[in-house]
Design an enzyme around this catalytic site. Structure first.
Site, PDB file in Angstrom:
ATOM      1  N   SER A  69       0.839  -1.207   0.000  1.00  0.00           N
ATOM      2  CA  SER A  69       0.000   0.000   0.000  1.00  0.00           C
ATOM      3  C   SER A  69       0.870   1.252   0.000  1.00  0.00           C
ATOM      4  O   SER A  69       1.991   1.247   0.495  1.00  0.00           O
ATOM      5  CB  SER A  69      -0.894   0.023   1.239  1.00  0.00           C
TER       6      SER A  69
HETATM    7  N1  SAH Z   1      -0.510  -4.100   3.987  1.00  0.00           N
HETATM    8  C1  SAH Z   1      -0.017  -4.818   2.870  1.00  0.00           C
HETATM    9  C2  SAH Z   1      -1.065  -4.800   1.803  1.00  0.00           C
HETATM   10  C3  SAH Z   1      -0.953  -5.911   0.863  1.00  0.00           C
HETATM   11  S1  SAH Z   1      -2.238  -5.980  -0.332  1.00  0.00           S
HETATM   12  C4  SAH Z   1       1.248  -4.151   2.369  1.00  0.00           C
HETATM   13  O1  SAH Z   1       1.339  -2.921   2.462  1.00  0.00           O
HETATM   14  O2  SAH Z   1       2.122  -4.825   1.863  1.00  0.00           O
HETATM   15  C5  SAH Z   1      -3.457  -6.938   0.486  1.00  0.00           C
HETATM   16  C6  SAH Z   1      -3.049  -8.318   0.941  1.00  0.00           C
HETATM   17  O3  SAH Z   1      -4.232  -8.953   1.439  1.00  0.00           O
HETATM   18  C7  SAH Z   1      -2.514  -9.225  -0.144  1.00  0.00           C
HETATM   19  O4  SAH Z   1      -1.273  -9.752   0.254  1.00  0.00           O
HETATM   20  C8  SAH Z   1      -3.563 -10.330  -0.278  1.00  0.00           C
HETATM   21  O5  SAH Z   1      -3.032 -11.595  -0.596  1.00  0.00           O
HETATM   22  C9  SAH Z   1      -4.170 -10.323   1.118  1.00  0.00           C
HETATM   23  N2  SAH Z   1      -5.515 -10.886   1.217  1.00  0.00           N
HETATM   24  C10 SAH Z   1      -6.560 -10.740   0.380  1.00  0.00           C
HETATM   25  N3  SAH Z   1      -7.636 -11.417   0.829  1.00  0.00           N
HETATM   26  C11 SAH Z   1      -7.254 -12.002   2.003  1.00  0.00           C
HETATM   27  C12 SAH Z   1      -7.906 -12.839   2.955  1.00  0.00           C
HETATM   28  N4  SAH Z   1      -9.178 -13.214   2.815  1.00  0.00           N
HETATM   29  N5  SAH Z   1      -7.208 -13.248   4.033  1.00  0.00           N
HETATM   30  C13 SAH Z   1      -5.911 -12.896   4.208  1.00  0.00           C
HETATM   31  N6  SAH Z   1      -5.244 -12.107   3.353  1.00  0.00           N
HETATM   32  C14 SAH Z   1      -5.891 -11.666   2.260  1.00  0.00           C
END
Ligand code: SAH
Length: 219
Positions: A69
């Site tokens: 993000s």
């Molecule tokens: N805060 C993280 C954001 C990553 S994007 C950063 O800044 O790196 C969102 C993440 O949520 C992804 O890695 C995706 O695989 C995960 N995600 C999506 N649906 C999910 C779920 N149901 N349970 C766990 N993780 C999930």
């Protein structure tokens, strides 16, 4: 915490300081959040080829169709979730690169982080370990179900957009606890803050956002 992998050295520190100035200008005022973001080297959370762009206010790819993000969003989610307290237990849904996890870990007792793509979580775990951030527990599962084992949580941060607010997350909030979650899977996602008050759940719409979707099952 030591910036052990801070290979870019002073340059990155200066770039990081510029990022903090930008966050202030964008309206982030929480001192603890700004300090945490000044301290955690963001460039170790992206591939080397993208490291020079790590401090730009933009989301960047981290593989598997996911993104780290943008700094403003990380700061905003964190300040909304933490408020003026030091929560004991924070649940994060969507570990991704682990950057938001690292920021939360500076401001909470323990961070419980759930990710559905195992390879991403493994990488995140190594990065945090290298940074000597140890107050984090990791779980490979569908975070739409929360992590009942350690509930209730003082704060829950969801870093992927849900079609609707998952019921298990509401149930796993402690009294007075705060859930921050992007809601809506088309255009027009809204960041919501939900507080578990005595009389029920107080829901507040904060601002328009753009997140990858919260997916069911394992990746
Ligand atoms: N805060 C993280 C954001 C990553 S994007 C950063 O800044 O790196 C969102 C993440 O949520 C992804 O890695 C995706 O695989 C995960 N995600 C999506 N649906 C999910 C779920 N149901 N349970 C766990 N993780 C999930």
């Amino acid at each position: 915490m030591v910036s052990a992998k801070d290979g870019i050295g002073m340059t990155s520190r200066r770039t990081r300081e510029r990022m903090i100035e930008r966050l202030r200008a964008q309206g982030i005022s929480h001192q603890g959040v700004l300090e945490a973001m000044a301290k955690v080297p963001r460039h170790v959370f992206v591939d080397e080829a993208l490291a020079s762009r790590a401090y730009e206010d933009t989301a960047l790819p981290i593989g598997f169709g996911q993104t780290i993000s943008q700094p403003y969003i990380v700061a905003r989610l964190t300040e909304l979730a933490i408020g003026q307290r030091r929560p004991q237990k924070v649940l994060e849904v969507g570990t991704g690169s682990g950057y938001q996890t690292a920021i939360l870990a500076q401001l909470a007792g323990t961070v419980y982080t759930v990710e559905r793509i195992e390879a991403l979580q493994k990488k995140a775990r190594f990065r945090l370990y290298d940074l000597k951030i140890y107050n984090v527990k990791y779980e490979h599962s569908d975070g739409g179900w929360g992590w009942p084992k350690y509930a209730p949580y003082d704060a829950i941060v969801v870093t992927a957009a849900a079609a609707e607010i998952p019921d298990p997350l509401l149930k796993q909030l402690a009294p007075g606890g705060v859930l921050v979650i992007p809601v809506g899977q088309g255009p027009g996602q809204v960041l919501k803050r939900i507080i578990r008050a005595e009389a029920g759940y107080e829901v507040e719409a904060m601002e328009q956002v753009k997140f990858v979707p919260l997916l069911g099952g394992l990746g």
